[in-house]
Design a protein around this motif. Structure first.
Motif, PDB file in Angstrom:
ATOM      1  N   VAL A 167      -5.878  -3.501  -2.096  1.00 25.08           N
ATOM      2  CA  VAL A 167      -4.733  -4.418  -1.962  1.00 25.08           C
ATOM      3  C   VAL A 167      -5.135  -5.446  -0.902  1.00 25.08           C
ATOM      4  O   VAL A 167      -5.318  -5.100   0.270  1.00 25.08           O
ATOM      5  N   ILE A 202       2.646   1.807  -3.447  1.00 24.95           N
ATOM      6  CA  ILE A 202       1.746   2.344  -4.469  1.00 24.95           C
ATOM      7  C   ILE A 202       1.438   3.811  -4.197  1.00 24.95           C
ATOM      8  O   ILE A 202       1.467   4.658  -5.104  1.00 24.95           O
ATOM      9  N   ALA A 223      -4.004   3.663  -2.632  1.00 29.28           N
ATOM     10  CA  ALA A 223      -4.248   2.258  -2.309  1.00 29.28           C
ATOM     11  C   ALA A 223      -4.800   2.121  -0.897  1.00 29.28           C
ATOM     12  O   ALA A 223      -4.471   2.920  -0.008  1.00 29.28           O
ATOM     13  N   VAL A 256       0.838  -1.208   0.000  1.00 31.52           N
ATOM     14  CA  VAL A 256       0.000   0.000   0.000  1.00 31.52           C
ATOM     15  C   VAL A 256       0.867   1.251   0.000  1.00 31.52           C
ATOM     16  O   VAL A 256       0.659   2.188  -0.789  1.00 31.52           O
ATOM     17  N   ILE A 264      -7.366   1.887  -4.963  1.00 30.95           N
ATOM     18  CA  ILE A 264      -6.836   0.611  -5.446  1.00 30.95           C
ATOM     19  C   ILE A 264      -6.849  -0.379  -4.278  1.00 30.95           C
ATOM     20  O   ILE A 264      -6.098  -0.209  -3.317  1.00 30.95           O
TER      21      ILE A 264
END
Length: 299
Positions: free
Chosen positions: A180, A116, A123, A113, A178
């Motif tokens: 994860v 990114i 994330a 995380v 996003i």
């Protein structure tokens, strides 16, 4: 033509080649199983993070599912606990499960995380326990065929996916985050279960009806008997390769996961080489790709 002009022309050609793929996949969901060398090598880690951020920036919705076997083994060793495997599955007692959860849901998940986000993404880390994302059942494994096939082997807190509730994933995707995901599920008894990350990625791709399932590996993809990369395969061709013994050993579970996905509505599955920088972008946005593409049915 100067070197700078040549370089600029090359970049323009790359972008032109990528454009139809970007247009085709914009708004689609992509599930990526992240693991292997791509997850431990610093250059590859940064390459992967940039790929994911770029995918999101051009309108594609990446969902990341990660493993963490080596990191779990390392911490178990540090605390003096021996790792035990049966048919490639880690025997997971309660104490080991606590460490698995700490490593997967904490250390590994948050590092991905953070990586990114450091590259400009947004994330959010989850385990399968968040939002009741992954409902798990205890995995029952039979003894080997040549010893005692009727014997059930107790692997402890090792599970399989019973069902997926994508509500929290949908919420994050629609908010431009996003997801994860660490492959830890929860059973009806509230117990935690360690689940194979390939299987979790495949099941999430199926339930989301994702455009693509991408499995990052430490191999170039599926190879024939002469070591040549195979791609553009349909399910029938893959099954023939299994019957002929071309696909065997450790590649079988990944192939099984890919086949299940494409036969359950995922458009294509890809087994790609995570040792190659920007492997995800190369597979998504170039004509050649860098791995094995599998389609459903006999198409």
């Amino acid at each position: 033509m100067s070197l700078n002009t040549q370089r600029a022309t090359h970049i323009a050609q790359v972008l032109t080649e990528a454009l139809p793929y970007i247009q085709r996949f914009s708004g689609k969901t992509l599930v990526i199983k992240y693991g292997g060398n791509a997850m431990v090598d610093e250059t590859l880690k940064n390459s992967f993070a940039r790929d994911v951020v770029l995918l999101k920036a051009v309108g594609i919705n990446p969902v990341i599912v990660h493993g963490g076997g080596p990191q779990i083994g390392e911490l178990l060793q540090r605390v003096g606990k021996q790792s035990e495997f049966v048919n490639g599955m880690r025997v997971t007692d309660r104490e080991t499960m606590d460490i698995v959860e700490m490593v997967l849901g904490g250390q590994v998940n948050k590092s991905i995380v953070n990586l990114i986000n450091n590259h400009g993404g947004r994330a959010v880390g989850l385990t399968g326990k968040d939002g009741s994302l992954i409902f798990a059942e205890k995995l029952q494994m039979s003894g080997s065929a040549d010893i005692n096939p009727s014997e059930l082997i107790d692997l402890g807190h090792v599970g399989k996916v019973a069902s997926i509730d994508t509500s929290v994933i949908d919420m994050l995707i629609h908010s431009d985050f996003i997801p994860v995901i660490a492959p830890v599920g929860v059973g009806k008894d509230g117990e935690s279960y360690n689940i194979n990350a390939d299987l979790v990625a495949g099941k999430i791709a199926e339930v989301l009806q994702a455009e693509k399932l991408i499995l990052l590996t430490n191999t170039a993809g599926l190879l024939d008997a002469d070591g040549q990369l195979l791609t553009g395969l349909n399910a029938k061709q893959v099954n023939e390769l299994i019957d002929d013994g071309v696909i065997y050993g450790g590649m079988l579970p990944k192939i099984g996961c890919a086949l299940d996905a494409v036969q359950s509505g995922v458009t294509t599955a890809h087994i790609i080489d995570g040792r190659v920088q920007h492997a995800v972008l190369l597979e998504m946005f170039t004509d050649e790709g860098v791995g094995t593409l599998i389609r459903g049915g006999g198409r």
